[in-house]
Design a protein around this motif. Structure first.
Motif, PDB file in Angstrom:
ATOM      1  N   ARG A  83       4.270   8.661  12.063  1.00 51.42           N
ATOM      2  CA  ARG A  83       2.947   9.206  12.375  1.00 51.42           C
ATOM      3  C   ARG A  83       2.450   8.615  13.689  1.00 51.42           C
ATOM      4  O   ARG A  83       1.959   9.315  14.556  1.00 51.42           O
ATOM      5  N   THR A  84       2.583   7.290  13.834  1.00 45.71           N
ATOM      6  CA  THR A  84       2.102   6.626  15.054  1.00 45.71           C
ATOM      7  C   THR A  84       3.184   5.675  15.571  1.00 45.71           C
ATOM      8  O   THR A  84       3.609   4.783  14.830  1.00 45.71           O
ATOM      9  N   ASN A  89       4.734   2.457  17.527  1.00 39.97           N
ATOM     10  CA  ASN A  89       4.248   1.108  17.858  1.00 39.97           C
ATOM     11  C   ASN A  89       5.060   0.529  19.001  1.00 39.97           C
ATOM     12  O   ASN A  89       6.189   0.935  19.240  1.00 39.97           O
ATOM     13  N   PRO A 120       1.384   5.306   0.355  1.00 35.70           N
ATOM     14  CA  PRO A 120       0.646   6.288   1.153  1.00 35.70           C
ATOM     15  C   PRO A 120      -0.081   7.285   0.266  1.00 35.70           C
ATOM     16  O   PRO A 120       0.307   7.499  -0.885  1.00 35.70           O
ATOM     17  N   THR A 127       7.742  -3.530   9.668  1.00 35.87           N
ATOM     18  CA  THR A 127       8.748  -3.517   8.599  1.00 35.87           C
ATOM     19  C   THR A 127       9.836  -2.498   8.891  1.00 35.87           C
ATOM     20  O   THR A 127      11.033  -2.820   8.901  1.00 35.87           O
ATOM     21  N   SER A 128       9.438  -1.245   9.152  1.00 38.88           N
ATOM     22  CA  SER A 128      10.426  -0.200   9.404  1.00 38.88           C
ATOM     23  C   SER A 128      11.265  -0.520  10.633  1.00 38.88           C
ATOM     24  O   SER A 128      12.452  -0.202  10.680  1.00 38.88           O
ATOM     25  N   LYS A 139      -2.616  -3.857  18.132  1.00 43.48           N
ATOM     26  CA  LYS A 139      -2.052  -3.705  16.799  1.00 43.48           C
ATOM     27  C   LYS A 139      -0.900  -4.702  16.784  1.00 43.48           C
ATOM     28  O   LYS A 139      -0.400  -5.086  17.843  1.00 43.48           O
ATOM     29  N   ARG A 140      -0.464  -5.094  15.599  1.00 39.86           N
ATOM     30  CA  ARG A 140       0.606  -6.089  15.519  1.00 39.86           C
ATOM     31  C   ARG A 140       1.796  -5.652  16.379  1.00 39.86           C
ATOM     32  O   ARG A 140       2.371  -4.584  16.153  1.00 39.86           O
ATOM     33  N   ILE A 162       9.425   6.338   5.555  1.00 37.09           N
ATOM     34  CA  ILE A 162       8.059   6.721   5.943  1.00 37.09           C
ATOM     35  C   ILE A 162       7.363   5.491   6.500  1.00 37.09           C
ATOM     36  O   ILE A 162       7.252   4.463   5.831  1.00 37.09           O
ATOM     37  N   PHE A 211       0.287  -2.751   3.856  1.00 33.60           N
ATOM     38  CA  PHE A 211      -0.388  -3.572   2.846  1.00 33.60           C
ATOM     39  C   PHE A 211      -1.898  -3.358   2.891  1.00 33.60           C
ATOM     40  O   PHE A 211      -2.454  -3.023   3.930  1.00 33.60           O
ATOM     41  N   ASN A 253      -6.139   1.005   7.840  1.00 38.37           N
ATOM     42  CA  ASN A 253      -4.988   1.653   7.187  1.00 38.37           C
ATOM     43  C   ASN A 253      -5.251   1.985   5.716  1.00 38.37           C
ATOM     44  O   ASN A 253      -4.421   2.614   5.083  1.00 38.37           O
ATOM     45  N   LYS A 294       0.847  -1.191   0.000  1.00 40.48           N
ATOM     46  CA  LYS A 294       0.000   0.000   0.000  1.00 40.48           C
ATOM     47  C   LYS A 294       0.886   1.245   0.000  1.00 40.48           C
ATOM     48  O   LYS A 294       1.685   1.434   0.923  1.00 40.48           O
ATOM     49  N   LEU A 327       3.122  15.692   7.865  1.00 42.12           N
ATOM     50  CA  LEU A 327       3.640  15.544   6.513  1.00 42.12           C
ATOM     51  C   LEU A 327       2.674  16.218   5.534  1.00 42.12           C
ATOM     52  O   LEU A 327       1.466  16.009   5.611  1.00 42.12           O
TER      53      LEU A 327
HETATM   54  P1  NA7 Z   1       2.078  -1.427   8.918  1.00 41.86           P
HETATM   55  O1  NA7 Z   1       2.179  -2.144  10.200  1.00 41.86           O
HETATM   56  O2  NA7 Z   1       0.737  -1.241   8.311  1.00 41.86           O
HETATM   57  O3  NA7 Z   1       2.807  -0.022   9.101  1.00 41.86           O
HETATM   58  C1  NA7 Z   1       2.699   0.975   8.116  1.00 41.86           C
HETATM   59  C2  NA7 Z   1       3.324   2.233   8.653  1.00 41.86           C
HETATM   60  O4  NA7 Z   1       3.236   3.245   7.647  1.00 41.86           O
HETATM   61  C3  NA7 Z   1       2.589   2.788   9.875  1.00 41.86           C
HETATM   62  O5  NA7 Z   1       3.547   3.283  10.752  1.00 41.86           O
HETATM   63  C4  NA7 Z   1       1.746   3.905   9.272  1.00 41.86           C
HETATM   64  O6  NA7 Z   1       1.406   4.900  10.181  1.00 41.86           O
HETATM   65  C5  NA7 Z   1       2.678   4.429   8.213  1.00 41.86           C
HETATM   66  N1  NA7 Z   1       1.984   5.188   7.196  1.00 41.86           N
HETATM   67  C6  NA7 Z   1       1.066   4.749   6.300  1.00 41.86           C
HETATM   68  N2  NA7 Z   1       0.635   5.759   5.546  1.00 41.86           N
HETATM   69  C7  NA7 Z   1       1.278   6.880   5.967  1.00 41.86           C
HETATM   70  C8  NA7 Z   1       1.264   8.249   5.591  1.00 41.86           C
HETATM   71  N3  NA7 Z   1       0.463   8.677   4.611  1.00 41.86           N
HETATM   72  N4  NA7 Z   1       2.054   9.107   6.247  1.00 41.86           N
HETATM   73  C9  NA7 Z   1       2.848   8.666   7.247  1.00 41.86           C
HETATM   74  N5  NA7 Z   1       2.924   7.389   7.662  1.00 41.86           N
HETATM   75  C10 NA7 Z   1       2.137   6.511   7.025  1.00 41.86           C
HETATM   76  O7  NA7 Z   1       2.955  -2.153   7.787  1.00 41.86           O
HETATM   77  P2  NA7 Z   1       4.314  -2.977   7.947  1.00 41.86           P
HETATM   78  O8  NA7 Z   1       4.790  -3.290   6.582  1.00 41.86           O
HETATM   79  O9  NA7 Z   1       5.253  -2.309   8.865  1.00 41.86           O
HETATM   80  O10 NA7 Z   1       3.860  -4.293   8.673  1.00 41.86           O
HETATM   81  C11 NA7 Z   1       2.787  -5.083   8.140  1.00 41.86           C
HETATM   82  C12 NA7 Z   1       2.866  -6.481   8.650  1.00 41.86           C
HETATM   83  O11 NA7 Z   1       3.842  -7.209   7.929  1.00 41.86           O
HETATM   84  C13 NA7 Z   1       3.304  -6.629  10.062  1.00 41.86           C
HETATM   85  O12 NA7 Z   1       2.317  -6.351  10.978  1.00 41.86           O
HETATM   86  C14 NA7 Z   1       3.797  -8.054  10.124  1.00 41.86           C
HETATM   87  O13 NA7 Z   1       2.714  -8.928  10.280  1.00 41.86           O
HETATM   88  C15 NA7 Z   1       4.396  -8.238   8.763  1.00 41.86           C
HETATM   89  P3  NA7 Z   1      -0.023   4.867  10.969  1.00 41.86           P
HETATM   90  O14 NA7 Z   1       0.101   3.752  11.957  1.00 41.86           O
HETATM   91  O15 NA7 Z   1      -1.061   4.571   9.900  1.00 41.86           O
HETATM   92  O16 NA7 Z   1      -0.166   6.198  11.561  1.00 41.86           O
END
Ligand code: NA7
Length: 545
Positions: free
Chosen positions: A215-216, A218, A157, A195-196, A335-336, A190, A388, A505, A155, A362
């Protein structure tokens, strides 16, 4: 992946079962179904086997379930011959394992790589799925099995200007095969999900500077990853059958997590601190299961959350950065929960900067970097670790239509509804592996995948021996199951979090808690009872139509 479309074949090829995907699920399906004498074909978008482990090859990608548990159980010979090298396997090792499985069981000859299934239409008169690929091929199949994975549609952003960025940019879920060299570069990351949290420490070792756009925050727990102890590996191999039994009898498909029996609120502050310290020292996600009410009772949850928050503050030397990294907006484990190696410690490095998007949101991506309300942050490279379209994304990426021409996308417009996470009413002879409404992502995926593949294969075998050609979930059985899945989720704190478990998300995605929280053991018993009852909740017909 950029294969040129070829003109449609004049005659479609015909198989008994068409499998979509060649990850853990697709590989085992090919093995099982072919072993039952079916003509099977698998279609895989990647150039090799692996599924999520093929695509997610970003630096630091690693499984958060221990290697000895995150492996197939169907072949005792495979269990004995494969040697895991680390407590938690990294992506390259898991990919090697799956390649080995595909070669050892000669599965590759049934798999077509670099090809996507684009459409699948059920022809009720002929009782066949008519499937179309992006290479123009048509395939007809009696059974269609979607082994497309829960986390396989990256996915991006919704940020204005992504396409304007002048430097290289990558999504973690679509990482290039050639190594990415970050040396001397300023890298913007970002996202701060699982993952990050794995990727940032690795990139920080190489890059000149890393800017993390959060943004948030974990919760993350230390993995305590280490080289595999050969004696421990041997000990488990000698008792593998027992471990597999325990996995299936456990809530999460992981045998090594103790099943908590006590409330966090019935234990003295000293004792609960000791118990949490033991979980912290052991490593991995087990800490979240120290008490039996962590995801049910806000006060119990706070005990564990507070412990982890204190650990974050102890690790990060700058108190302001520590506080920015400390989650206070959601219950821990709803949350995971992330698992890391040196994630928080990385913020003590001079080349790593946290940009707190809650204080300075942002705004856009510019050719030179990332613009927040207060300033432009120049970067050379951008990494999107933005998650995703989980659980339903890959299913709905295929135009699946039933005999009445109704699409699965329309059928699920208000959120996915399934019977047992295996089938959808109105869509005969279509199965899903670890679909919404099954334990899936809240369990050890390999255990849940094997359970589903065995169930589907046994079902098809049963149909063949009983002269049945068509199976469809009944609407009332599905409604009953969906109600049960929701009731179980509503009794917990899970549904309160804005997580990808609920689709929160993805803008516009219906908010439905997708995985089944009843646990692997109870769920497995339910599926077995359905099969033993002659597939209760399904309608089975001898003939088409
Ligand atoms: P996640 O857990 O969905 O994390 C995605 C991150 O991206 C999350 O911190 C989001 O912040 C951030 N995000 C998404 N869109 C934006 C925008 N527009 N601006 C700033 N930040 C953004 O995906 P992962 O790949 O890390 O992990 C997925 C799963 O893969 C994991 O749980 C394991 O099971 C393996 P938000 O929280 O939305 O504020």
């Amino acid at each position: 992946m950029s294969a040129q479309p070829v003109p449609p074949l004049t005659a479609p090829s015909t198989v008994d079962a068409l499998v979509v995907g060649a990850g853990f699920a697709g590989l085992y399906l090919v093995h099982r179904l072919r072993g039952q004498g079916l003509k099977v074909r698998a279609i895989e978008a990647g150039s090799d086997v692996g599924g999520t482990w093929y695509w997610n090859r970003y630096p630091g990608a690693r499984c958060d379930v221990e290697s000895m548990e995150y492996s197939y159980s169907f072949s005792p010979e495979l269990e004995q011959e494969w040697q895991w090298t680390e407590r938690y396997a990294a992506q390259p090792e898991i990919q090697r394992y799956l390649r080995h499985v595909s070669e050892r069981f000669d599965l590759r000859r049934e798999i077509t790589f670099d090809t996507k299934v684009t459409q699948a239409i059920y022809d009720a008169g002929a009782n066949r799925w008519r499937v179309q690929t992006d290479r123009g091929e048509q395939i007809e199949a009696t059974w269609l099995v979607m082994a497309t994975g829960c986390l396989s549609v990256p996915k991006l952003p919704e940020i204005e200007g992504c396409e304007r960025f002048a430097g290289a940019s990558y999504h973690s879920g679509h990482w290039p095969h050639e190594p990415v060299d970050f040396s001397g570069k300023t890298v913007g990351v970002i996202g701060t999900g699982s993952t990050s949290i794995q990727l940032i420490p690795k990139v920080a070792e190489q890059a000149a500077r890393v800017l993390v756009f959060q943004r948030t925050p974990n919760f993350s727990l230390p993995s305590r990853n280490a080289p595999m102890d050969p004696q421990e590996q041997q000990r488990i191999k000698q008792n593998y059958r027992e471990m597999r039994t325990q996995q299936r009898r456990s809530p999460t498909g992981v045998s090594s997590y103790p099943i908590p029996t006590r409330s966090a609120l019935e234990v003295s502050p000293e004792e609960r601190e000791q118990m949490l310290e033991a979980g912290w020292a052991r490593g991995g996600t087990g800490l979240g299961r120290t008490f039996n009410d962590v995801v049910r009772d806000p006060a119990a949850n706070e005990v564990v959350a507070d412990f982890v928050r204190r650990k974050i503050h102890a690790k990060v030397t700058n108190p302001e950065v520590a506080e920015a990294l400390t989650p206070r907006d959601h219950y821990i484990a709803t949350k995971r929960i992330c698992v890391d190696t040196d994630y928080y410690e990385t913020y003590n490095r001079p080349n790593v900067t946290l940009v707190d998007l809650r204080r300075d949101p942002l705004v856009s991506i510019e050719p030179q970097g990332v613009r927040t309300r207060d300033q432009l942050h120049p970067v050379d490279v951008l990494v999107y670790a933005t998650g995703f379209d989980a659980m339903t994304g890959a299913m709905l990426a295929v135009d699946i239509r039933n005999g009445a021409g109704r699409s699965l996308r329309d059928t699920w417009a208000d959120g996915p509804k399934t019977y047992l996470g295996l089938a959808v009413a109105g869509f005969p002879n279509l199965f899903m592996v670890t679909g919404p409404g099954s334990p899936s992502v809240l369990s050890n995926m390999v255990v849940s995948i094997e359970q589903h593949v065995d169930w589907i294969s046994d079902c098809i075998g049963w149909m063949r021996t009983h002269g049945k050609q068509r199976i469809e979930a009944r609407t009332d059985a599905q409604e009953h199951w969906v109600t049960h899945v929701n009731e179980v989720a509503d009794a917990t704190l899970f549904a309160k979090a804005n997580s990808w478990y609920t689709g929160a998300n993805v803008p516009g995605k219906p908010r439905v808690f997708m995985p089944y929280l009843g646990g692997v053991a109870a769920y497995g018993e339910k599926c077995a009872a359905v099969a033993q009852g002659g597939y209760t909740g399904f309608v089975l017909d001898a003939a088409a139509g």
